[in-house]
Motif scaffolding. Structure first.
Motif, PDB file in Angstrom:
ATOM      1  N   VAL A 143       0.510  -1.081   0.134  1.00 21.31           N
ATOM      2  CA  VAL A 143      -0.136   0.004   0.023  1.00 21.31           C
ATOM      3  C   VAL A 143       0.923   1.394   0.025  1.00 21.31           C
ATOM      4  O   VAL A 143       1.825   1.276   0.809  1.00 21.31           O
ATOM      5  CB  VAL A 143      -0.981  -0.125   1.050  1.00 21.31           C
ATOM      6  N   LEU A 144       0.403   2.324  -0.717  1.00 21.79           N
ATOM      7  CA  LEU A 144       1.196   3.449  -0.982  1.00 21.79           C
ATOM      8  C   LEU A 144       0.256   4.693  -0.541  1.00 21.79           C
ATOM      9  O   LEU A 144      -0.724   4.781  -1.262  1.00 21.79           O
ATOM     10  CB  LEU A 144       1.817   3.610  -2.450  1.00 21.79           C
ATOM     11  N   ASP A 145       0.658   5.614   0.385  1.00 20.30           N
ATOM     12  CA  ASP A 145      -0.031   6.623   0.690  1.00 20.30           C
ATOM     13  C   ASP A 145       0.593   7.851   0.600  1.00 20.30           C
ATOM     14  O   ASP A 145       1.405   8.173   1.332  1.00 20.30           O
ATOM     15  CB  ASP A 145      -0.581   6.654   2.249  1.00 20.30           C
ATOM     16  N   LEU A 149       5.111  -2.352  -8.170  1.00 18.13           N
ATOM     17  CA  LEU A 149       3.803  -1.665  -8.169  1.00 18.13           C
ATOM     18  C   LEU A 149       2.947  -2.084  -6.913  1.00 18.13           C
ATOM     19  O   LEU A 149       3.218  -3.123  -6.220  1.00 18.13           O
ATOM     20  CB  LEU A 149       2.919  -2.491  -9.646  1.00 18.13           C
ATOM     21  N   PHE A 150       1.707  -1.173  -6.600  1.00 16.27           N
ATOM     22  CA  PHE A 150       1.196  -1.364  -5.365  1.00 16.27           C
ATOM     23  C   PHE A 150      -0.260  -2.020  -5.414  1.00 16.27           C
ATOM     24  O   PHE A 150      -0.843  -1.753  -6.451  1.00 16.27           O
ATOM     25  CB  PHE A 150       1.064  -0.141  -4.516  1.00 16.27           C
ATOM     26  N   ASP A 151      -0.591  -2.805  -4.486  1.00 15.13           N
ATOM     27  CA  ASP A 151      -2.004  -3.353  -4.628  1.00 15.13           C
ATOM     28  C   ASP A 151      -3.065  -2.115  -4.246  1.00 15.13           C
ATOM     29  O   ASP A 151      -4.108  -2.227  -4.985  1.00 15.13           O
ATOM     30  CB  ASP A 151      -2.246  -4.431  -3.506  1.00 15.13           C
ATOM     31  N   LEU A 152      -2.748  -1.243  -3.564  1.00 19.33           N
ATOM     32  CA  LEU A 152      -3.720  -0.031  -3.279  1.00 19.33           C
ATOM     33  C   LEU A 152      -2.700   1.149  -2.992  1.00 19.33           C
ATOM     34  O   LEU A 152      -1.669   1.244  -2.630  1.00 19.33           O
ATOM     35  CB  LEU A 152      -4.284  -0.359  -1.932  1.00 19.33           C
ATOM     36  N   VAL A 205       1.808   3.503 -10.618  1.00 22.29           N
ATOM     37  CA  VAL A 205       2.228   2.734  -9.535  1.00 22.29           C
ATOM     38  C   VAL A 205       1.520   1.643  -8.954  1.00 22.29           C
ATOM     39  O   VAL A 205       1.625   1.049  -7.769  1.00 22.29           O
ATOM     40  CB  VAL A 205       2.988   3.522  -8.327  1.00 22.29           C
ATOM     41  N   THR A 206       0.256   1.447  -9.557  1.00 27.34           N
ATOM     42  CA  THR A 206      -0.676   0.456  -8.955  1.00 27.34           C
ATOM     43  C   THR A 206      -0.906  -0.659 -10.045  1.00 27.34           C
ATOM     44  O   THR A 206      -0.565  -0.554 -11.120  1.00 27.34           O
ATOM     45  CB  THR A 206      -1.982   1.233  -8.970  1.00 27.34           C
ATOM     46  N   LYS A 207      -0.972  -1.899  -9.286  1.00 30.39           N
ATOM     47  CA  LYS A 207      -0.962  -3.074  -9.982  1.00 30.39           C
ATOM     48  C   LYS A 207      -2.158  -3.165 -10.896  1.00 30.39           C
ATOM     49  O   LYS A 207      -3.119  -2.619 -10.429  1.00 30.39           O
ATOM     50  CB  LYS A 207      -0.834  -4.353  -9.021  1.00 30.39           C
TER      51      LYS A 207
END
Ligand SMILES: C[S@@+](CC[C@H](N)C(=O)[O-])C[C@H]1O[C@@H](n2cnc3c(N)ncnc32)[C@H](O)[C@@H]1O
Length: 248
Positions: A40-42, A105-108, A131-133
């Motif tokens: 997860v990336l915020d 890449l991130f899931d969320l 950057v999202t899967k």
């Protein structure tokens, strides 16, 4: 007055630094199908509540990025208190400059309340999409016009009409950029009032507790202006939503 000091003081009592209620956000999180170590990336993570809460619920692996030294310090303290052994990191830097290591890449991915970092809603969609899967989710928190803004409101606030869209247009932009909007969370007046008025309370508390701070008059003037703008115009003109998009 230092801008990050201002936000630190005015958001002292906030858990979330945006006009969504904690319970509604928690309801959204409970709908997610994240696994231990989901990534997860915020971007513009504020005081870190969303990432920490997701870690408590799913034991995710996360990165939070924020430019404010005060908020990043809050994030670290919260992490140590609530999820000390977790795989989450907080970075103090400009979110627009963040690049994942090894192009991961991130899931969320999320950017809640800071689309200005990427020059607006469309820029934010495009930055997070990269950057999202495929199959992953993108959360964007963004204001929208409830009605045509009054000229006087634009003049005193310094906002431009083009800065924001309608609720429909926010969703339409995401879909035209190839995402599917699968859910929205919309703030009520009550949620906005909580977010705005807690800033008044924190500012007045600070000035009382720190009577010799030379920034107090600027702090109180800014709060007075923002209070008037909100009560006279913003409360009936701007809405707020968190848009949940899926990358196909
Ligand atoms: C409205 S708050 C939202 C915070 C958080 N997303 C939340 O919902 O609680 C906006 C955030 O953007 C951060 N910010 C502003 N400019 C930034 C930048 N260039 N890069 C990273 N963070 C930034 C601020 O420090 C603040 O935490």
């Amino acid at each position: 007055m230092d801008i990050w000091k201002y936000y630190d003081i005015t958001h002292k009592k906030h858990l979330l630094c945006n006009p969504m209620s904690k319970d509604k956000l928690d309801g959204l999180f409970l709908l997610l199908d994240l696994k231990p170590n989901s990534k997860v990336l915020d971007i513009a993570c504020g005081k870190g509540e969303p990432l920490i809460r997701l870690t408590e619920l799913f034991n995710i692996s996360g990165i939070g990025v924020d430019i404010s030294p005060y908020f990043v310090k809050d994030c670290e303290e919260k992490k140590n208190k609530r999820v000390s052994n977790s795989d989450i990191k907080f970075l103090e830097m400009d979110g627009s400059k963040y690049r994942p290591k090894r192009n991961e890449l991130f899931d969320l991915t999320m950017c809640i309340g800071a689309s200005f970092i990427y020059n607006g809603f469309t820029g934010t969609i495009n930055a997070l999409k990269k950057v999202t899967k495929p199959g992953g989710l993108i959360f964007i928190g963004e204001p929208y016009w409830l009605k045509e803004p009054d000229d006087e409101y634009l003049k005193i606030s310094g906002m431009k009409k083009e800065e924001f869209n309608s609720h429909f247009k926010n969703i339409d932009i995401g879909e035209k950029e190839g995402l599917t909007c699968i859910y929205t969370l919309v703030s009520s007046h009550d949620d906005w009032d909580h977010y705005e008025t807690l800033q008044w309370w924190s500012a007045y508390d600070y000035a009382t507790a720190n009577p010799n701070d030379t920034d107090n008059s600027e702090l109180l003037n800014k709060i007075k202006k923002s209070k008037m703008e909100y009560l006279m115009y913003g409360r009936d003109t701007l809405g707020w939503a968190i848009y949940i998009f899926k990358r196909q």
